[in-house]
Design an enzyme around this catalytic site. Structure first.
Site, PDB file in Angstrom:
ATOM      1  N   THR A 162      15.309 -17.696  -4.861  1.00  0.00           N
ATOM      2  CA  THR A 162      14.377 -16.878  -4.071  1.00  0.00           C
ATOM      3  C   THR A 162      12.920 -17.269  -4.336  1.00  0.00           C
ATOM      4  OG1 THR A 162      13.486 -14.629  -3.987  1.00  0.00           O
ATOM      5  CG2 THR A 162      14.655 -15.192  -5.957  1.00  0.00           C
ATOM      6  N   ASP A 163      12.042 -16.958  -3.384  1.00  0.00           N
ATOM      7  CA  ASP A 163      10.606 -17.185  -3.612  1.00  0.00           C
ATOM      8  C   ASP A 163      10.029 -16.154  -4.588  1.00  0.00           C
ATOM      9  OD1 ASP A 163      10.617 -14.942  -1.960  1.00  0.00           O
ATOM     10  OD2 ASP A 163       9.182 -15.731  -0.497  1.00  0.00           O
ATOM     11  N   GLU A 164      10.822 -15.113  -4.915  1.00  0.00           N
ATOM     12  CA  GLU A 164      10.292 -14.078  -5.821  1.00  0.00           C
ATOM     13  C   GLU A 164      10.068 -14.619  -7.235  1.00  0.00           C
ATOM     14  OE1 GLU A 164      11.765 -10.119  -5.448  1.00  0.00           O
ATOM     15  OE2 GLU A 164      12.530 -10.480  -3.427  1.00  0.00           O
ATOM     16  N   TYR A 170      15.041  -8.496 -11.424  1.00  0.00           N
ATOM     17  CA  TYR A 170      15.769  -9.375 -10.491  1.00  0.00           C
ATOM     18  C   TYR A 170      15.158 -10.780 -10.478  1.00  0.00           C
ATOM     19  CZ  TYR A 170      16.781 -11.688  -6.033  1.00  0.00           C
ATOM     20  OH  TYR A 170      17.107 -12.625  -5.076  1.00  0.00           O
ATOM     21  N   LYS A 175      16.649 -14.451 -11.736  1.00  0.00           N
ATOM     22  CA  LYS A 175      16.815 -15.612 -10.859  1.00  0.00           C
ATOM     23  C   LYS A 175      16.007 -16.794 -11.417  1.00  0.00           C
ATOM     24  CE  LYS A 175      18.713 -16.024  -7.442  1.00  0.00           C
ATOM     25  NZ  LYS A 175      20.124 -16.391  -7.113  1.00  0.00           N
TER      26      LYS A 175
HETATM   27  P1  NAD Z   1      24.164  -9.990  -1.548  1.00  0.00           P
HETATM   28  O1  NAD Z   1      23.856  -8.984  -2.600  1.00  0.00           O
HETATM   29  O2  NAD Z   1      24.283  -9.547  -0.122  1.00  0.00           O
HETATM   30  O3  NAD Z   1      25.526 -10.752  -1.896  1.00  0.00           O
HETATM   31  C1  NAD Z   1      25.863 -11.164  -3.198  1.00  0.00           C
HETATM   32  C2  NAD Z   1      27.326 -11.537  -3.223  1.00  0.00           C
HETATM   33  O4  NAD Z   1      27.629 -11.997  -4.544  1.00  0.00           O
HETATM   34  C3  NAD Z   1      28.263 -10.365  -2.923  1.00  0.00           C
HETATM   35  O5  NAD Z   1      29.277 -10.767  -2.028  1.00  0.00           O
HETATM   36  C4  NAD Z   1      28.842 -10.009  -4.284  1.00  0.00           C
HETATM   37  O6  NAD Z   1      30.160  -9.467  -4.214  1.00  0.00           O
HETATM   38  C5  NAD Z   1      28.829 -11.369  -4.979  1.00  0.00           C
HETATM   39  N1  NAD Z   1      28.780 -11.245  -6.450  1.00  0.00           N
HETATM   40  C6  NAD Z   1      27.950 -10.468  -7.185  1.00  0.00           C
HETATM   41  N2  NAD Z   1      28.227 -10.609  -8.500  1.00  0.00           N
HETATM   42  C7  NAD Z   1      29.227 -11.528  -8.587  1.00  0.00           C
HETATM   43  C8  NAD Z   1      29.941 -12.099  -9.668  1.00  0.00           C
HETATM   44  N3  NAD Z   1      29.680 -11.750 -10.933  1.00  0.00           N
HETATM   45  N4  NAD Z   1      30.898 -13.015  -9.403  1.00  0.00           N
HETATM   46  C9  NAD Z   1      31.189 -13.371  -8.125  1.00  0.00           C
HETATM   47  N5  NAD Z   1      30.570 -12.834  -7.070  1.00  0.00           N
HETATM   48  C10 NAD Z   1      29.591 -11.933  -7.291  1.00  0.00           C
HETATM   49  O7  NAD Z   1      23.042 -11.121  -1.698  1.00  0.00           O
HETATM   50  P2  NAD Z   1      22.344 -11.998  -0.566  1.00  0.00           P
HETATM   51  O8  NAD Z   1      21.193 -11.258  -0.010  1.00  0.00           O
HETATM   52  O9  NAD Z   1      23.379 -12.543   0.345  1.00  0.00           O
HETATM   53  O10 NAD Z   1      21.753 -13.178  -1.456  1.00  0.00           O
HETATM   54  C11 NAD Z   1      22.546 -14.331  -1.773  1.00  0.00           C
HETATM   55  C12 NAD Z   1      21.753 -15.255  -2.692  1.00  0.00           C
HETATM   56  O11 NAD Z   1      20.553 -15.654  -2.040  1.00  0.00           O
HETATM   57  C13 NAD Z   1      21.343 -14.599  -3.996  1.00  0.00           C
HETATM   58  O12 NAD Z   1      21.477 -15.563  -5.031  1.00  0.00           O
HETATM   59  C14 NAD Z   1      19.881 -14.226  -3.796  1.00  0.00           C
HETATM   60  O13 NAD Z   1      19.176 -14.248  -5.019  1.00  0.00           O
HETATM   61  C15 NAD Z   1      19.438 -15.337  -2.867  1.00  0.00           C
HETATM   62  N6  NAD Z   1      18.330 -14.981  -1.960  1.00  0.00           N
HETATM   63  C16 NAD Z   1      18.380 -13.856  -1.191  1.00  0.00           C
HETATM   64  C17 NAD Z   1      17.346 -13.565  -0.310  1.00  0.00           C
HETATM   65  C18 NAD Z   1      17.397 -12.360   0.616  1.00  0.00           C
HETATM   66  O14 NAD Z   1      16.423 -12.110   1.324  1.00  0.00           O
HETATM   67  N7  NAD Z   1      18.487 -11.629   0.692  1.00  0.00           N
HETATM   68  C19 NAD Z   1      16.252 -14.429  -0.226  1.00  0.00           C
HETATM   69  C20 NAD Z   1      16.236 -15.568  -1.016  1.00  0.00           C
HETATM   70  C21 NAD Z   1      17.273 -15.849  -1.875  1.00  0.00           C
END
Ligand code: NAD
Length: 355
Positions: free
Chosen positions: A133-135, A159, A163
């Site tokens: 993430t950009d965070e 969080y 990350k």
């Molecule tokens: P989300 O919370 O919707 O999904 C996370 C998934 O990971 C879920 O399906 C959950 O069941 C699974 N999970 C959690 N803990 C686990 C474990 N211990 N073992 C296996 N599976 C596990 O998250 P998201 O918004 O889809 O984000 C996905 C990735 O992208 C993350 O790594 C997040 O940091 C990154 N990200 C998200 C955003 C955003 O805006 N949502 C932006 C940039 C980066």
């Protein structure tokens, strides 16, 4: 190509899985623990593909990771599994440390152990793609500043700190062990199948029910919004064409204050689901906006310089914020059943076999 996608039942992971199955010839093994954020109902449209397999596994469980690698023999890993909600990380950081840091470590070790014994050609082609993430960069100072791939890390929340830690582990596994890694750092995503605790789906669903629309502080926090399907396309490009050891920032060139985002959704709902004059005593959805106490450590502005991925891999977003947010609002209006099953918990109860 067979890709092991971790977190494929989450918001972005499910978009990645749908993108790969619908638009490429690659195979997917979706490895997901199915926490509250994992929802297999986001994958109904592709679940019967013979190029798709699901494994309910925790990334902290090394023995199970080894079994999955041995059984499925992936050519690449796309690592999205994480605890992802900032507010939850403030209330209880432990799961974030466990999954985001320890889980990434276990996945790196399982990947390394599998990768080092691959035949030479497959070993050279293998990729470990870490999705971040950009965070991790923290707050931007000036109004014109942008995060680049070399911006120093300065995370503000449990969080983003977890990350940031996982990004460092991935880089160290590249430098120390030669694991062929690539990292992406992306801005805020929005779009279909977004869990209703996050700002955009929360505002849409609350507005439809005539509930207050909570906005932190004055709503002046600026985020760079990217439509989730644009992100999924970028990620597939990076895992297939990205250069080993590189980081790519991914963003939508859509900087908006939170309050602007909420007003845009309200205006779209006024157009698509107009309120009758007497409904709830309000004339427009924006009358539901309620300012609430700001989150501690809330960063004011994030914005991404995505020129590297555009220049080197030829990716740029297809959606503007206006087109993407319209698609998103329409998707929620047409898929209220998906959202309702998340809100009432039935998506979880049924997979656990309880009522
Ligand atoms: P989300 O919370 O919707 O999904 C996370 C998934 O990971 C879920 O399906 C959950 O069941 C699974 N999970 C959690 N803990 C686990 C474990 N211990 N073992 C296996 N599976 C596990 O998250 P998201 O918004 O889809 O984000 C996905 C990735 O992208 C993350 O790594 C997040 O940091 C990154 N990200 C998200 C955003 C955003 O805006 N949502 C932006 C940039 C980066």
């Amino acid at each position: 190509m067979k890709i092991l996608v971790t977190g494929g039942a989450g918001f972005i992971g499910s978009a990645v899985v749908r993108h790969i199955i619908n638009n490429t010839q690659s195979r997917v093994v979706n490895l997901d623990k199915l926490t509250y954020a994992g929802n297999l109902e986001s994958l109904t449209s592709i679940a019967s593909s013979e190029r798709y397999a699901f494994e309910q596994v925790d990334i902290c469980d090394r023995a199970e990771l080894d079994r999955v690698f041995a059984q499925h023999q992936p050519d690449a890993v796309m690592h999205l599994a994480a605890e992802s909600h900032v507010d939850r990380s403030i209330d209880g950081p432990a799961d974030f440390i466990e999954t985001n840091i320890v889980g990434t470590y276990q996945l790196l070790e399982a990947s390394r152990s599998y990768w080092k014994d691959l035949p030479e050609a497959r070993k050279a082609a293998f990729r470990f793609h870490h999705i971040s993430t950009d965070e991790v960069y923290g707050d931007l100072e000036g109004p014109e500043d942008l995060f680049t791939e070399t911006t120093p890390y300065a995370p503000s929340s449990p969080y983003s700190a977890s990350k940031a830690s996982s990004d460092h582990l991935v880089r160290a596994w590249r430098r120390t062990y030669g694991l062929p890694t690539v990292v992406t750092n992306c801005s805020n995503n929005y779009g279909p199948y977004h869990f209703p605790e996050k700002l955009i789906p929360l505002v849409i669903l609350n507005a439809l029910e005539g509930k207050p629309l909570p906005v932190y502080g004055k709503g002046n926090q600026i985020r760079d919004w990217l439509f989730v399907e644009d992100h999924a396309r970028a990620l597939y490009k990076v895992v297939t064409e990205g250069k080993i050891g590189e980081t790519y920032n991914i963003g939508g060139h859509n900087e908006k204050q939170n309050i602007e985002v909420v007003h845009t959704i309200c205006a779209l709902l006024d157009e698509l689901r107009p309120l009758s004059q007497t409904a709830l005593g309000i004339k427009a959805h924006k009358d539901l906006i309620t300012f609430v106490q700001d989150r501690p450590g809330h960063d004011i502005r994030y914005a991404i310089d995505a020129s590297k991925i555009q220049r080197e891999l030829g990716w740029s977003p297809e959606e503007t914020f206006e087109s993407g947010i319209r698609k998103t609002v329409i998707w929620y209006l047409e898929n209220l059943n998906w959202a309702q099953r998340v809100q009432d918990g039935s998506y979880q109860r049924e997979r656990l076999g309880t009522q």
